[in-house]
Design an enzyme around this catalytic site. Structure first.
Site, short mmCIF file in Angstrom:
data_model
loop_
_atom_site.label_atom_id
_atom_site.label_comp_id
_atom_site.label_asym_id
_atom_site.label_seq_id
_atom_site.Cartn_x
_atom_site.Cartn_y
_atom_site.Cartn_z
N GLY A 97 0.84 -1.20 0.00
CA GLY A 97 0.00 0.00 0.00
C GLY A 97 0.87 1.24 0.00
O GLY A 97 2.11 1.16 -0.02
N GLY B 63 -3.69 -2.12 -2.28
CA GLY B 63 -2.27 -1.90 -2.58
C GLY B 63 -1.99 -2.30 -4.02
O GLY B 63 -2.86 -2.83 -4.70
N LEU C 161 -0.29 -2.65 8.97
CA LEU C 161 -0.89 -1.56 8.21
C LEU C 161 -2.05 -2.02 7.33
O LEU C 161 -2.73 -1.19 6.74
CB LEU C 161 0.20 -0.92 7.30
CG LEU C 161 1.01 0.25 7.86
CD1 LEU C 161 1.69 -0.11 9.16
CD2 LEU C 161 2.06 0.70 6.85
N THR D 236 -12.50 -6.55 7.27
CA THR D 236 -11.05 -6.45 7.02
C THR D 236 -10.34 -5.93 8.26
O THR D 236 -9.33 -6.49 8.70
CB THR D 236 -10.76 -5.47 5.86
OG1 THR D 236 -11.48 -5.91 4.72
CG2 THR D 236 -9.28 -5.39 5.53
N TYR E 111 -15.84 2.73 10.16
CA TYR E 111 -14.37 2.71 10.04
C TYR E 111 -13.75 3.06 11.40
O TYR E 111 -12.91 2.32 11.92
CB TYR E 111 -13.93 3.71 8.97
CG TYR E 111 -12.44 3.77 8.76
CD1 TYR E 111 -11.73 2.63 8.41
CD2 TYR E 111 -11.74 4.96 8.91
CE1 TYR E 111 -10.36 2.67 8.22
CE2 TYR E 111 -10.37 5.02 8.71
CZ TYR E 111 -9.70 3.87 8.37
OH TYR E 111 -8.34 3.92 8.19
N LYS F 235 -11.76 0.47 13.90
CA LYS F 235 -10.38 0.78 14.30
C LYS F 235 -10.28 0.93 15.82
O LYS F 235 -9.27 0.58 16.42
CB LYS F 235 -9.91 2.06 13.60
CG LYS F 235 -9.50 1.82 12.17
CD LYS F 235 -8.33 0.88 12.14
CE LYS F 235 -7.60 0.89 10.84
NZ LYS F 235 -6.40 0.04 10.89
#
Ligand code: UDP
Length: 320
Positions: free
Chosen positions: A10, A36, A76, A95, A149, A153
């Site tokens: 990425g 990526g 990452l 993910t 998101y 996280k």
């Protein structure tokens, strides 16, 4: 040292690989190429100490082997970009959560240090002048996909810190603030590559909302230097740390600056958030990091100004 970078093909991962190789470290990276690209690491393929695997970190045998080989993991791999998140919330949540769960599980078996890349999105709608790592996270309702998101996280952060507290796994949680530079794509919504491409093509520069919202942009090269330093700083273990710049600019000003620097004939076009993303989309008006903690830990100072960033991105797109 031997470092594993998940999401290594990425934008940030590929710059981190470059920095680690330049410092004489061995690099292993894994990427499933969902966002990526091989092009990002093409120039590294023949470098001594560089190894790559195209696979998902959810493949347990591959990930276990890679984690075993390395001394430190830079995690990452994640869903990126507000547009992608609004369009594919299932993919975003799965993910982010499953990937981090897998990495922590494998790392814990051999107690390998994990650097978890989180995001300034977790601060959500906080109205603090600048965001401190111990401040509250103010998220919107679950009916608005954007917040999935931040929320996924935040779960990643909780899980990583739980591994540290409960199982003594050394982890460092990093909150990244609008990192920019060459190789970042505008495909998933990131504003600077989008504005630069639009300006170079003399297409309208698309400012969402009234453009009064502001951000602080940081050069990826400064970011990866800080990441490597933090990975070698014992006092960073078990901590949450902001990385970014506190040089603030409104999106409208940014559009004008890019237009001037590219000598573009583009007009600036204002697009309502509901057309740009989805009905009821909520943006953050400001997002400024408090950098006290990182300064104390590693004395970090950015080497690149916003104009340096913009010039690098403009050069990158001109050369393509
Ligand atoms: N933005 C914009 N035009 C674009 C893309 C983004 O005005 O073509 C705005 C976006 O709404 C946000 C800011 O630029 O207010 C930064 O967006 P980005 O997606 O780069 O990062 P984030 O929202 O995560 O800060």
């Amino acid at each position: 040292m031997k470092a594993l970078i998940t999401g290594g093909a990425g934008f940030i991962g590929s710059h981190l690989a470059e920095e680690l190789l330049e410092q004489g470290h061995e690099v292993y990276l894994i990427d499933d190429l969902s966002t990526g690209s091989i092009e990002n690491i093409e120039h590294l393929k023949n470098r001594k100490g560089f190894n790559y695997t195209i696979d998902t970190i959810l493949n347990p045998s591959i990930t276990a082997e890679l984690v075993d080989k390395c001394d430190v993991v830079f995690h990452l791999a994640a869903a990126v970009g507000v547009m992608l998140i609004v369009e594919s919330p299932v993919r975003t949540i799965e993910t982010n959560i499953k990937g981090t769960e897998a990495i922590l599980l494998h790392a814990n078996k051999k107690k390998k240090k994990v650097i978890i890349a989180s995001t300034s999105e977790v601060y959500g709608k906080s109205d603090q002048k600048s965001f401190r790592e111990d401040g509250d996270l103010i998220l919107g309702p679950t009916t608005k996909s954007r917040w999935s998101y931040a929320c996924s996280k935040a779960i990643d952060e909780f899980l990583a810190l739980a591994y540290w507290k409960e199982k003594n796994l050394p982890v460092v949680v990093i909150r990244l603030f609008n990192i920019v530079g060459p190789r970042q794509t505008g495909r998933y919504g990131m504003v600077i590559p989008r504005f630069v491409k639009q300006a170079l093509l003399n297409h309208p520069i698309t400012v969402f909302g009234d453009g009064k919202q502001s951000r602080c942009f940081s050069h990826v090269k400064d970011t990866v230097r800080a990441l490597v330093k933090l990975s070698r700083t014992d006092e960073a273990v078990g901590e949450v740390i902001n990385i970014g710049s506190d040089d603030e600019i409104s999106i409208e000003e940014l559009a004008k600056r890019i237009k001037t620097l590219t000598k573009s004939k583009s007009k600036i076009q204002y697009i309502p958030y509901s057309d740009a993303y989805e009905e009821g989309f909520e943006d953050m008006m400001r997002r400024v990091p408090d950098l006290g903690k990182i300064k104390k830990l590693i004395g970090h100072k950015s080497k690149h100004s916003l104009d340096d960033i913009l010039k690098d991105v403009i050069e990158y797109y001109k050369s393509r």
